[in-house]
Design a protein around this motif. Structure first.
Motif, mmCIF file in Angstrom:
data_model
loop_
_atom_site.group_PDB
_atom_site.id
_atom_site.type_symbol
_atom_site.label_atom_id
_atom_site.label_comp_id
_atom_site.label_asym_id
_atom_site.label_seq_id
_atom_site.Cartn_x
_atom_site.Cartn_y
_atom_site.Cartn_z
ATOM 1 N N LYS A 16 0.892 -1.119 -0.079
ATOM 2 C CA LYS A 16 0.077 0.188 -0.185
ATOM 3 C C LYS A 16 0.957 1.403 0.009
ATOM 4 N N HIS A 17 1.935 1.157 0.703
ATOM 5 C CA HIS A 17 2.747 2.520 0.850
ATOM 6 C C HIS A 17 3.559 2.486 -0.502
ATOM 7 N N LEU A 19 2.473 1.958 -3.333
ATOM 8 C CA LEU A 19 1.803 2.516 -4.422
ATOM 9 C C LEU A 19 1.264 3.896 -4.225
ATOM 10 N N THR A 20 1.721 4.452 -2.975
ATOM 11 C CA THR A 20 1.816 5.860 -2.902
ATOM 12 C C THR A 20 2.837 6.633 -3.545
ATOM 13 N N LEU A 21 3.779 5.997 -4.107
ATOM 14 C CA LEU A 21 4.874 6.704 -4.462
ATOM 15 C C LEU A 21 4.895 6.758 -6.056
ATOM 16 N N ARG A 22 5.967 7.598 -6.576
ATOM 17 C CA ARG A 22 5.829 7.618 -8.175
ATOM 18 C C ARG A 22 4.546 8.179 -8.729
ATOM 19 N N ASN A 23 4.087 9.144 -8.124
ATOM 20 C CA ASN A 23 2.900 9.923 -8.728
ATOM 21 C C ASN A 23 1.830 9.159 -9.323
ATOM 22 N N PRO A 24 1.001 8.475 -8.188
ATOM 23 C CA PRO A 24 -0.009 7.649 -8.744
ATOM 24 C C PRO A 24 -1.328 8.332 -9.074
ATOM 25 N N GLU A 25 -1.446 9.650 -8.796
ATOM 26 C CA GLU A 25 -2.684 10.198 -9.103
ATOM 27 C C GLU A 25 -2.519 10.878 -10.475
#
Length: 284
Positions: A16-17, A19-25
């Motif tokens: 989960k952590h 997936l918050t990295l490398r600009n997911p939005e």
């Protein structure tokens, strides 16, 4: 298959952590002021050329490709209201539904060039902006489902579009892509027939894009994507060759002209530059 209660319901904390990295939005929309400025400027140019449908298609696909889903909602409000900030200034229901259907169809066709994820995000951004009566008036039934009764016509439609875009190199390119993977070219032809080609009933089909407007979709997505030069060149040729189609309307005659094709590319660039300027500053 395992019972539902035994299926994984939560991501492991470490995953989960990650997936918050490398600009997911997705990128946020530029300011409304900046959007309206480029919309006003480029739409006025389109009106001078009687190319408002082409402008709406290329604007939709350019914003989708730059991955700014909320900007699709701003574009919809811009074209559906006399004052984008005032709902009570909305234009007639028939006109608004026409524009919304055109945007939705252009976004759908973009999936051929930039894939499913961005298309989902931008179609969601568009749907979230639609008023209830507009959404209620849009087509709900699928007319693209492949069945034993429709598949031959779909493939024939896809092959005809392929030939129209790529001649005199259509056979050579068909074989080249087939050599990359035996299923690849078959998938492309079916996708062209199902999604990219104009729907058979023409203007009777809500939101249907002409052959020339389909090429505008390809150019807008590939130009905004960047670094896919050979594919972009192919679809620029595709728009130029659309001048050979029968029963062209005046807008499609302009879009497929040398001048019109140049205007399409320049307008895409202008919109890309406007909506990505903050991103570019952040990289300096």
């Amino acid at each position: 298959m395992r019972p539902v209660e035994d299926m994984v319901k939560h991501l492991p904390p470490a995953v989960k952590h990650l997936l918050t990295l490398r600009n997911p939005e997705a990128w946020p929309s530029p300011s409304i002021g900046k959007l309206h400025s480029v919309f006003n400027r480029t739409l006025n140019e389109a009106k001078q050329r009687n190319a408002e449908n082409g402008w709406l298609v290329l604007s939709t696909c350019t914003l989708l490709t730059t991955n700014r889903p909320s900007s699709l909602g701003h574009l919809y409000r811009f074209v559906s209201r006399n004052d984008p900030n005032l709902l009570e200034s909305r234009k007639s229901l028939a006109e608004v539904v026409y524009k919304a259907a055109l945007m939705r169809e252009a976004a759908l066709k973009s999936v051929i060039f930039v894939g499913v994820p961005r298309t989902i995000l931008s179609l969601t951004g568009l749907k979230d902006a639609l008023e209830e009566d507009v959404y209620a008036a849009l087509r709900k039934n699928s007319i693209r489902e492949a069945t034993p009764q429709t598949i031959e016509a779909t493939v024939a439609r896809g092959q005809a579009l392929w030939n129209s875009i790529y001649q005199p190199h259509a056979v050579k390119l068909y074989n080249k892509l087939g050599d990359l993977h035996p299923d690849f070219i078959k998938f492309i032809i079916q996708a062209y027939g199902t999604v990219l080609s104009p729907l058979p009933r023409g203007d009777l089909e809500q939101g249907n894009l002409t052959r020339a407007l389909g090429s505008v979709v390809g150019i807008a997505t590939l130009r905004a994507e960047s670094r896919v030069g050979p594919q972009l060149i192919s679809h620029v040729f595709g728009l130029l060759k659309a001048r050979n189609e029968e029963n062209l309307n005046d807008e499609d005659k302009y879009l497929s002209s040398d001048e019109g094709t140049e205007w399409v590319v320049r307008t895409i660039d202008e919109i890309v530059d406007a909506v990505t300027s903050e991103e570019a500053k952040g990289k300096l």
